[in-house]
Design a protein around this motif. Structure first.
Motif, PDB file in Angstrom:
ATOM      1  N   SER A  56       0.829  -1.210   0.000  1.00 14.63           N
ATOM      2  CA  SER A  56       0.000   0.000   0.000  1.00 14.63           C
ATOM      3  C   SER A  56       0.863   1.259   0.000  1.00 14.63           C
ATOM      4  CB  SER A  56      -0.966  -0.009   1.192  1.00 14.63           C
ATOM      5  OG  SER A  56      -0.303   0.260   2.404  1.00 14.63           O
ATOM      6  N   MET A  57       1.959   1.231   0.743  1.00 15.05           N
ATOM      7  CA  MET A  57       2.839   2.404   0.778  1.00 15.05           C
ATOM      8  C   MET A  57       3.596   2.564  -0.535  1.00 15.05           C
ATOM      9  SD  MET A  57       4.287   2.450   4.693  1.00 15.05           S
ATOM     10  CE  MET A  57       4.545   0.674   4.875  1.00 15.05           C
ATOM     11  N   GLN A  58       4.052   1.458  -1.103  1.00 11.60           N
ATOM     12  CA  GLN A  58       4.791   1.535  -2.359  1.00 11.60           C
ATOM     13  C   GLN A  58       3.928   2.074  -3.501  1.00 11.60           C
ATOM     14  OE1 GLN A  58       6.207  -2.520  -2.570  1.00 11.60           O
ATOM     15  NE2 GLN A  58       8.244  -1.918  -1.870  1.00 11.60           N
ATOM     16  N   SER A  59       2.638   1.824  -3.438  1.00 14.34           N
ATOM     17  CA  SER A  59       1.736   2.285  -4.505  1.00 14.34           C
ATOM     18  C   SER A  59       1.048   3.602  -4.139  1.00 14.34           C
ATOM     19  CB  SER A  59       0.693   1.210  -4.812  1.00 14.34           C
ATOM     20  OG  SER A  59      -0.146   1.005  -3.694  1.00 14.34           O
ATOM     21  N   ASN A  60       1.457   4.201  -3.016  1.00 15.31           N
ATOM     22  CA  ASN A  60       0.846   5.448  -2.542  1.00 15.31           C
ATOM     23  C   ASN A  60      -0.669   5.343  -2.434  1.00 15.31           C
ATOM     24  OD1 ASN A  60       3.099   7.154  -2.043  1.00 15.31           O
ATOM     25  ND2 ASN A  60       3.407   7.265  -4.248  1.00 15.31           N
ATOM     26  N   SER A  61      -1.134   4.242  -1.910  1.00 14.72           N
ATOM     27  CA  SER A  61      -2.566   4.037  -1.709  1.00 14.72           C
ATOM     28  C   SER A  61      -3.127   5.128  -0.805  1.00 14.72           C
ATOM     29  CB  SER A  61      -2.808   2.673  -1.050  1.00 14.72           C
ATOM     30  OG  SER A  61      -4.131   2.576  -0.568  1.00 14.72           O
ATOM     31  N   PRO A  62      -4.336   5.597  -1.114  1.00 11.77           N
ATOM     32  CA  PRO A  62      -4.958   6.575  -0.215  1.00 11.77           C
ATOM     33  C   PRO A  62      -5.307   5.962   1.147  1.00 11.77           C
ATOM     34  CG  PRO A  62      -6.477   5.936  -1.952  1.00 11.77           C
ATOM     35  CD  PRO A  62      -5.154   5.311  -2.283  1.00 11.77           C
ATOM     36  N   PHE A  63      -5.218   4.644   1.245  1.00 11.15           N
ATOM     37  CA  PHE A  63      -5.524   3.938   2.489  1.00 11.15           C
ATOM     38  C   PHE A  63      -4.263   3.512   3.246  1.00 11.15           C
ATOM     39  CE2 PHE A  63      -8.982   3.142  -0.510  1.00 11.15           C
ATOM     40  CZ  PHE A  63     -10.019   3.743   0.184  1.00 11.15           C
ATOM     41  N   ALA A  64      -3.094   3.926   2.773  1.00 15.09           N
ATOM     42  CA  ALA A  64      -1.832   3.473   3.375  1.00 15.09           C
ATOM     43  C   ALA A  64      -1.765   3.769   4.872  1.00 15.09           C
ATOM     44  CB  ALA A  64      -0.637   4.099   2.654  1.00 15.09           C
ATOM     45  N   LYS A  65      -2.157   4.967   5.268  1.00  6.60           N
ATOM     46  CA  LYS A  65      -2.088   5.309   6.698  1.00  6.60           C
ATOM     47  C   LYS A  65      -3.062   4.474   7.513  1.00  6.60           C
ATOM     48  CE  LYS A  65      -0.047   9.831   6.227  1.00  6.60           C
ATOM     49  NZ  LYS A  65      -0.076  11.242   6.579  1.00  6.60           N
TER      50      LYS A  65
END
Length: 109
Positions: A56-65
């Motif tokens: 999720s962080m590598q793809s800059n997901s809006p849900f990463a946090k």
């Protein structure tokens, strides 16, 4: 290639995932596997959520946090369980899990 803004958290998650996978494997080889069942279960869940958090962080997901907040909760639970066992692999895993929980919480704040 530019540095990912989540790089510290990604690194902590990868280290935690590695420690959990090593702990999982070592726990399965312990004499009293039944006593290690909760540790084994949490090792699996923790490794899985860490891998998902990294993606999720590598793809800059809006849900990463949000994912990292959940990751921190699971890492905390796994770290607390591993701390109960004297084996080196459990103590190593506990340290990696608790560190990952702290880094994930800081990143998500």
């Amino acid at each position: 290639m530019r540095e990912n803004m989540y790089q510290e958290c990604i690194d902590a998650c990868l280290a935690c995932m590695d420690a959990c996978n090593l702990c999982f494997d070592a726990c399965l080889k312990e004499e009293d596997v039944k006593m290690m069942s909760e540790c084994i279960r949490l090792d699996r869940e923790c490794a899985d959520i860490c891998a998902f958090a990294v993606r999720s962080m590598q793809s800059n997901s809006p849900f990463a946090k949000d994912i990292c907040i959940l990751c921190a909760a699971i890492c905390e639970a796994c770290g607390q369980e591993c701390k109960k066992h004297d084996m080196d692999h459990c103590q190593f895993c506990a340290e990696a899990c608790l560190n990952c929980a702290d880094v994930c919480r800081s990143m998500a704040a």
